[in-house]
Design an enzyme around this catalytic site. Structure first.
Site, PDB file in Angstrom:
ATOM      1  N   GLN A   9       0.888  -1.092   0.403  1.00  0.00           N
ATOM      2  CA  GLN A   9      -0.220  -0.070   0.034  1.00  0.00           C
ATOM      3  C   GLN A   9       0.699   1.253  -0.524  1.00  0.00           C
ATOM      4  O   GLN A   9       0.154   2.058  -0.289  1.00  0.00           O
ATOM      5  CB  GLN A   9      -1.317   0.038   0.927  1.00  0.00           C
ATOM      6  CG  GLN A   9      -1.920  -1.281   0.889  1.00  0.00           C
ATOM      7  CD  GLN A   9      -3.308  -0.673   0.214  1.00  0.00           C
ATOM      8  OE1 GLN A   9      -3.203   0.121  -0.284  1.00  0.00           O
ATOM      9  NE2 GLN A   9      -3.911  -1.282  -0.085  1.00  0.00           N
TER      10      GLN A   9
ATOM     11  N   CYS B 237     -16.646 -10.814   2.652  1.00  0.00           N
ATOM     12  CA  CYS B 237     -17.586 -10.805   2.703  1.00  0.00           C
ATOM     13  C   CYS B 237     -17.363 -12.166   1.309  1.00  0.00           C
ATOM     14  O   CYS B 237     -18.166 -13.059   1.099  1.00  0.00           O
ATOM     15  CB  CYS B 237     -18.506 -10.438   1.941  1.00  0.00           C
ATOM     16  SG  CYS B 237     -18.285  -8.973   0.619  1.00  0.00           S
TER      17      CYS B 237
END
Ligand SMILES: *Cc1c(COP(=O)(O)O)cnc(C)c1O
Length: 393
Positions: free
Chosen positions: A180, A326
């Site tokens: 990142q 999810c």
């Protein structure tokens, strides 16, 4: 599709058109194998070498310390598994943090099954690892410290230099997952006491499926893929020449524009943080306010379910990300949000917005308005919120 507002730059970024263009000839024209001795192979070989030089220079590293991989996950796997194997004679203890990317955490779990011991450091409420905790966790059999440079969910930038100094003081190797951070904020492997570093192309406007691992000269490692002599015999397989060329180009562009992009992103980020914080009640900003990536916004909204929020944002053409994993159908709240002390319900109502230099202020206004409307609607349907409001009266 109408206008898309893309606010998920921590998940992936657009391949810059200049990058795609630079890659094209290496599919169709200079398609030779870099290992071949005829001149078309030589052209590919030179392109790979140039990208390697370009990248090494940005880190203050030597050219032969850069090993191309199939992305950030592979670099993380390699750094951990190969170090564990190469240094098993010295010890089998590894130190990492609770907020690492799954590429690190799941590799640690794999190593635990094979007889290694892993200490997972807590982070403060602000999402930052304390270098003194690293010091306290060190044992005579510790062989590696791996702490990420910047967190992908809450954007916190870790005290890498200090953690690296602690590791070095004890003669222990230090790896950082800089996926990142690399090409977004300055990173120097010598100044920051870094022995190994992972990075990925698609998080900095390069192509997907390409990344690299920096390995400091003198460190013992093991071949990660067995076969040919590519990557100095440590990572076999014909080089992903177009990918490597694309990564090199993306890195060149990112470093040329780093200041300008950072300034722009910080402005958009600060605007979002301020407006959301002021205009939506019962929310909290996750992660340290100052020590965070210039593009990261992460809020929890009480009495809101993150998945519903994402679906409703998507219906308005807004791409964002939640704090729940999810994937695989489960709705486990993010391990990062739990590690900073959020209760399960709050972690479930979390939203990550990560901006890029192509986003505009008008888009930020549209997003804030959409969020106000959606959070209001979802709360109006929540029995918990109803109870809460009754008690407030
Ligand atoms: C995206 C990401 C990875 C994985 O990189 P890939 O190139 O997608 O494999 C690893 N670590 C962090 C912190 C990331 O954000």
């Amino acid at each position: 599709m109408g206008h898309i507002i893309y606010l998920d730059h921590a998940a992936t970024t657009r391949t810059a058109p200049e990058v795609a263009e630079a890659m094209l000839p290496y599919f169709t024209e200079y398609y030779g194998n870099p290992s071949s001795i005829y001149s078309m192979g030589g052209a590919a070989k030179r392109a790979v070498m140039e990208a390697r030089e370009e990248i090494a220079a940005t880190l203050g590293a030597k050219t032969n310390e850069i090993y191309f991989t199939g992305g950030g996950s592979e670099a993380d796997n390699w750094a951990l598994v190969a170090t564990a194997e190469a240094y098993a004679g010295k010890g089998k203890h590894i130190i990492t943090s609770k907020i690492e990317h799954h590429a690190i955490l799941h590799t640690c779990a794999y190593l635990e099954k094979r007889g290694y011991e892993v200490s997972y450091l807590d982070v403060g409420e602000n999402g930052i690892v304390d270098p003194e905790d690293v010091r306290r966790a060190i044992r005579p059999d510790t062989i590696l410290v791996s702490v990420m440079f910047a967190n992908n969910e809450i954007g916190t930038v870790q005290p890498v230099r200090e953690i690296g100094a602690v590791a070095r003081e004890h003669g222990i190797l230090f790896h950082t997952d800089a996926v990142q951070a690399y090409a977004h904020i300055p990173v120097n492997v010598d100044d920051m006491n870094i022995d190994m570093l992972s990075a990925s192309g698609h998080k900095c406007n390069g192509p997907k499926g390409i990344g690299f691992l920096y390995i400091r000269t003198g460190i013992k490692t093991r071949s990660f893929l067995h076969g040919g002599q590519q990557e100095r015999g440590r990572r076999a397989g014909t080089e992903n020449v177009p990918g490597i060329v694309g990564l090199g180009k993306a890195v060149r562009l990112a470093f040329a524009n780093m200041e300008e992009h950072a300034k722009k992103e910080r402005k958009l980020r600060d605007y979002l943080i301020q407006r959301i914080g002021e205009e939506i009640p019962y929310c909290r900003l996750n992660g340290d306010r100052e020590r965070r990536l210039g593009n990261n916004v992460n809020f929890s909204f009480r009495f809101v379910e993150g998945e519903s929020l994402l679906i409703m944002l998507d219906m308005k053409g807004i791409c964002a990300s939640s704090g729940s994993a999810c994937t695989s159908g489960s709705l486990d709240p993010s391990h990062v949000l739990l590690a900073i002390g959020l209760p399960h319900e709050t972690a479930h109502g979390s939203l990550r917005l990560t901006v890029g230099p192509e986003n505009t202020m008008e888009e930020m206004d549209q997003v804030v308005e959409a969020l106000k409307e959606i959070v209001g609607k979802l709360r109006a349907m929540s029995p918990l919120y109803e109870d809460f409001m009754k008690k407030q009266k």
